[in-house]
Design a protein around this motif. Structure first.
Motif, short mmCIF file in Angstrom:
data_model
loop_
_atom_site.label_atom_id
_atom_site.label_comp_id
_atom_site.label_asym_id
_atom_site.label_seq_id
_atom_site.Cartn_x
_atom_site.Cartn_y
_atom_site.Cartn_z
N ARG A 186 0.83 -1.20 0.00
CA ARG A 186 0.00 0.00 0.00
C ARG A 186 0.87 1.26 0.00
N ALA A 187 0.50 2.23 -0.80
CA ALA A 187 1.22 3.50 -0.85
C ALA A 187 1.04 4.26 0.46
N MET A 188 2.09 4.99 0.88
CA MET A 188 2.02 5.77 2.12
C MET A 188 1.14 7.00 1.96
N SER A 189 1.07 7.53 0.75
CA SER A 189 0.27 8.74 0.48
C SER A 189 -0.08 8.76 -1.00
N PRO A 190 -0.99 9.65 -1.43
CA PRO A 190 -1.35 9.73 -2.85
C PRO A 190 -0.28 10.37 -3.73
N ASP A 191 0.74 11.00 -3.15
CA ASP A 191 1.70 11.77 -3.94
C ASP A 191 2.67 10.90 -4.75
N PRO A 192 3.17 11.41 -5.88
CA PRO A 192 4.14 10.68 -6.69
C PRO A 192 5.50 10.58 -6.01
N CYS A 193 6.35 9.74 -6.57
CA CYS A 193 7.72 9.57 -6.09
C CYS A 193 8.66 10.45 -6.92
N PHE A 194 9.60 11.11 -6.25
CA PHE A 194 10.67 11.87 -6.93
C PHE A 194 11.77 10.87 -7.23
N LYS B 197 27.75 20.89 3.15
CA LYS B 197 28.43 20.71 1.86
C LYS B 197 29.04 19.30 1.74
N GLN B 198 28.19 18.33 2.02
CA GLN B 198 28.60 16.93 1.90
C GLN B 198 27.37 16.08 1.63
N GLY B 199 27.60 14.85 1.19
CA GLY B 199 26.48 13.95 0.90
C GLY B 199 25.73 13.56 2.15
N THR B 200 24.41 13.32 1.98
CA THR B 200 23.58 12.89 3.11
C THR B 200 22.37 12.14 2.58
N ASP B 201 21.71 11.41 3.46
CA ASP B 201 20.48 10.70 3.09
C ASP B 201 19.31 11.67 3.25
N THR B 202 18.85 12.25 2.16
CA THR B 202 17.78 13.25 2.22
C THR B 202 16.42 12.62 2.54
N GLY B 203 16.35 11.32 2.56
CA GLY B 203 15.11 10.64 2.96
C GLY B 203 15.02 10.42 4.45
N HIS C 290 8.37 13.99 7.18
CA HIS C 290 7.39 13.98 6.09
C HIS C 290 8.03 13.80 4.71
N VAL C 291 9.34 13.60 4.63
CA VAL C 291 10.00 13.26 3.36
C VAL C 291 10.72 11.93 3.56
N ARG C 292 10.19 10.90 2.93
CA ARG C 292 10.73 9.55 3.12
C ARG C 292 11.06 8.91 1.78
N HIS C 293 11.70 7.75 1.87
CA HIS C 293 12.00 7.00 0.65
C HIS C 293 10.73 6.34 0.12
N CYS C 294 10.67 6.21 -1.19
CA CYS C 294 9.46 5.69 -1.85
C CYS C 294 9.29 4.19 -1.62
N GLU C 295 8.05 3.73 -1.82
CA GLU C 295 7.75 2.32 -1.67
C GLU C 295 8.33 1.50 -2.81
N ASP C 296 8.38 2.10 -4.00
CA ASP C 296 8.77 1.33 -5.19
C ASP C 296 10.19 1.61 -5.66
N ILE C 297 10.78 2.72 -5.22
CA ILE C 297 12.15 3.05 -5.60
C ILE C 297 12.89 3.45 -4.32
N SER C 298 13.81 2.62 -3.90
CA SER C 298 14.43 2.79 -2.58
C SER C 298 15.20 4.09 -2.44
N TRP C 299 15.71 4.63 -3.56
CA TRP C 299 16.47 5.89 -3.49
C TRP C 299 15.60 7.12 -3.75
N GLY C 300 14.35 6.92 -4.13
CA GLY C 300 13.46 8.04 -4.42
C GLY C 300 12.95 8.70 -3.14
N LEU C 301 12.35 9.88 -3.28
CA LEU C 301 11.78 10.61 -2.16
C LEU C 301 10.29 10.83 -2.37
#
Length: 573
Positions: free
Chosen positions: A526-534, A545-551, A556-567
């Motif tokens: 089941r999708a967490m919300s109706p919104d699309p995945c980035f 000024k360094q890499g980080t896990d933006t998810g 309220h900004v998490r990784h997508c259900e279908d794409i692990s690296w998406g937001l």
């Protein structure tokens, strides 16, 4: 006195009684009957007014608690108001209620010609009311944007002055009359176009810019104008249109490339009339600096931003500190950004609306429940995959979206009228293979629940044909039809499904992508919300000024259900 009563029956003729005795009996019966009827009538005449007064004082409306007495009985008629006036007032109120429903809780405004865009005023008749109400702050921002677009849109003096800045050897105010613009460049398939335009529109509202979309006649054929008394279409004679094909990551005015070469700073940006922003799936680390507050401060001074994107990049806007508070007020329910903006912006044209309504009335309207099933297999050459077929059937049956099939003696049981519900399944797919399998299954076999299952598929185009008008009409119609269903299953990674889910405000079941031709377990979730995945978010901490896990920065900004690296935007809860 009563000629009809003088007609003697056959028995009376044979055994005749004295007429005086018979007449006396009839009179007594008649008198007693009249007494009883009079008493009953008198009793009710006393009782009914008492009941009306009690109902008026203590009437209860199950939907809204105690109701006003005036809604039940009018104690004193208003002067100079006749019954015909009452009827007119009632008709006016019914019309007002209908208009309010069509405006989607204030999301839309009235004033458009109904004939020019039937879907704008009729769509509410085909879908359930949204469980998500737009916030008052969002409505205020939309009304303010509409005024800005009307003042600065194509054909206005500010627009003409701003465009003059783009022409060689022309001078003018770098911010003519407070009007700045962001131009969306036509790019990618229809699903990507829709979700990316919604993102650019959100950015335009946040930065007080006017959104203009490239798309020409085909775009106008698919969508109605969303803004009253103006247009969002980029004029054909726009000064930079001839240069669009040459815009890329190495262009002279590309934001990312200028950052890489250190050609852009607070002073140099003041002389720029425009910048090209490359925010497509293949953008590089310098392009991604767009999502840093420091760069947003630089872009604020550029009159024209030309953007190429095929992403729903709204989740990353929520991570920019300067936008965070405003976005929080606009969207208290964070996972409804596309749901609200999509319904606001994208209204099917009359041609497409005809495709939608005719199909709905023919195949979906009479169903007790409507199930949407969007099947997108990205390996088009594979044909019908047994693994995908098994995954689809497992998902819809395990999640009780469709019933299992009867076997043995159960096949001959006659379902009760209560159990014989009709479920209509709307399948969208480029091929007919999965449709034929499901149709045959539910035609040849009864179900364990007794439900009747109808399987329908509007089109089967074979492969994606982005530039063909009729192909895009059908694609847009099918996305919209899916959004009208009660429950929805979509394919992983597919923007086609994202659009349907978002417009409908549905938390769809997502068919997970198969790896190495093996079925995922579970087959869907089941999708967490109706919104699309980035699909292609930046992984960069602008402050550090360094890499980080933006998810993993805000809840309220998490990784997508279908794409692990998406937001993906989700509700805090």
């Amino acid at each position: 006195m009563y000629p009809s009563r003088r007609r003697l029956s056959l028995s009376r003729a044979i055994d005749k009684q004295p007429e005086e005795q018979l007449g006396g009996q009839e009179k007594r019966c008649r008198f007693l009957g009249a007494m009883r009827i009079t008493e009953i009538l008198a009793f009710f005449m006393v009782l009914i007014p008492v009941l009306l007064v009690i109902v008026a004082m203590f009437g209860y409306d199950q939907g809204n608690g105690f109701v006003e007495a005036s809604r039940i009985i009018r104690m004193e008629p208003e002067p100079n108001v006749t019954s015909s006036d009452d009827s007119a007032l009632q008709r006016d109120q019914e019309q007002k209620d209908s208009v309010d429903l069509s405006l989607l809780g204030g999301l839309l405004v009235s004033g458009f010609k109904k004939e020019s865009c039937l879907s704008r005023y009729q769509s509410y008749l085909y879908r359930k009311a949204s469980p998500y109400r737009p916030s008052l702050h969002l409505l205020s921002k939309l009304r303010a944007y509409e005024e800005l677009h009307k003042r600065c849109g194509p054909g206005t003096r500010p627009y003409t002055n701003a465009e003059r800045l783009l022409k060689p050897k022309q001078t003018g105010d770098s911010e003519p009359e407070g009007c700045k613009y962001v131009v969306w460049m036509s790019f990618s398939g229809l699903g990507n176009r829709i979700i990316s335009i919604a993102s650019v529109f959100l950015y335009a509202m946040l930065t007080d810019r006017v959104l203009l979309v490239e798309g020409g006649e085909q775009f106008a054929d698919l969508f109605c104008e969303p803004f009253l008394d103006t247009t969002w279409l980029l004029p054909k004679d726009f000064t930079l249109t001839s240069q669009f094909s040459g815009f890329g990551q190495n262009s002279a005015h590309c934001h990312g490339d200028m950052l890489k070469k250190k050609l852009i700073n607070e002073s140099s940006v003041l002389s720029l009339s425009h910048l090209y922003l490359h925010l497509a799936h293949d953008y590089n680390d310098h392009d991604k600096m767009f999502f840093c507050a420091e760069d947003q401060n630089l872009l604020e001074n550029v009159p024209w931003l030309i953007m190429r994107t095929n992403n729903f990049f709204a989740p990353s806007l929520f991570l920019i500190p300067s936008f965070e508070e405003e976005l929080g007020m606009m969207f208290p329910k964070k996972g409804t950004v596309f749901h609200h903006l999509g319904r606001y912006l994208f209204h099917p044209s009359n041609q497409v609306w005809g495709l939608i309504t005719r199909y709905y009335q023919a195949y979906l309207a009479k169903a007790d429940e409507r199930i949407g099933l969007q099947i997108r297999v990205f390996d088009e050459k594979s044909g019908v995959s047994p693994q995908v077929t098994k995954q689809i059937i497992s998902c819809v049956q395990n999640e009780d979206l469709l019933p299992k099939l009867s076997k043995g003696e159960e096949q001959h049981k006659q379902p009760s009228e209560e159990d014989s519900k009709l479920k209509s399944v709307l399948i969208t797919s480029l091929t007919t293979g999965y449709f034929e399998i499901l149709k045959t299954m539910y035609w040849e076999n009864p179900t364990v629940t007794g439900e009747v299952i109808g399987i329908h598929q509007p089109s089967h185009e074979g492969h994606q044909q982005t530039e063909k008008l009729m192909h895009n009409r059908k694609a847009w119609a099918e996305m919209y039809l899916l959004s009208l269903t009660d429950k929805l299953v979509i394919s992983a990674w597919s923007t086609f499904g994202y659009v349907a889910q978002g417009l409908g405000g549905l938390r769809a079941w997502i068919l997970y992508k198969q790896e190495n031709q093996t079925n995922p377990n579970p087959p869907c979730g089941r999708a967490m919300s109706p919104d699309p995945c980035f699909h292609a978010p930046p992984y960069y901490d602008c402050k550090a000024k360094q890499g980080t896990d933006t998810g993993n920065v805000v809840p309220h900004v998490r990784h997508c259900e279908d794409i692990s690296w998406g937001l993906k935007l989700v509700d805090n809860s």
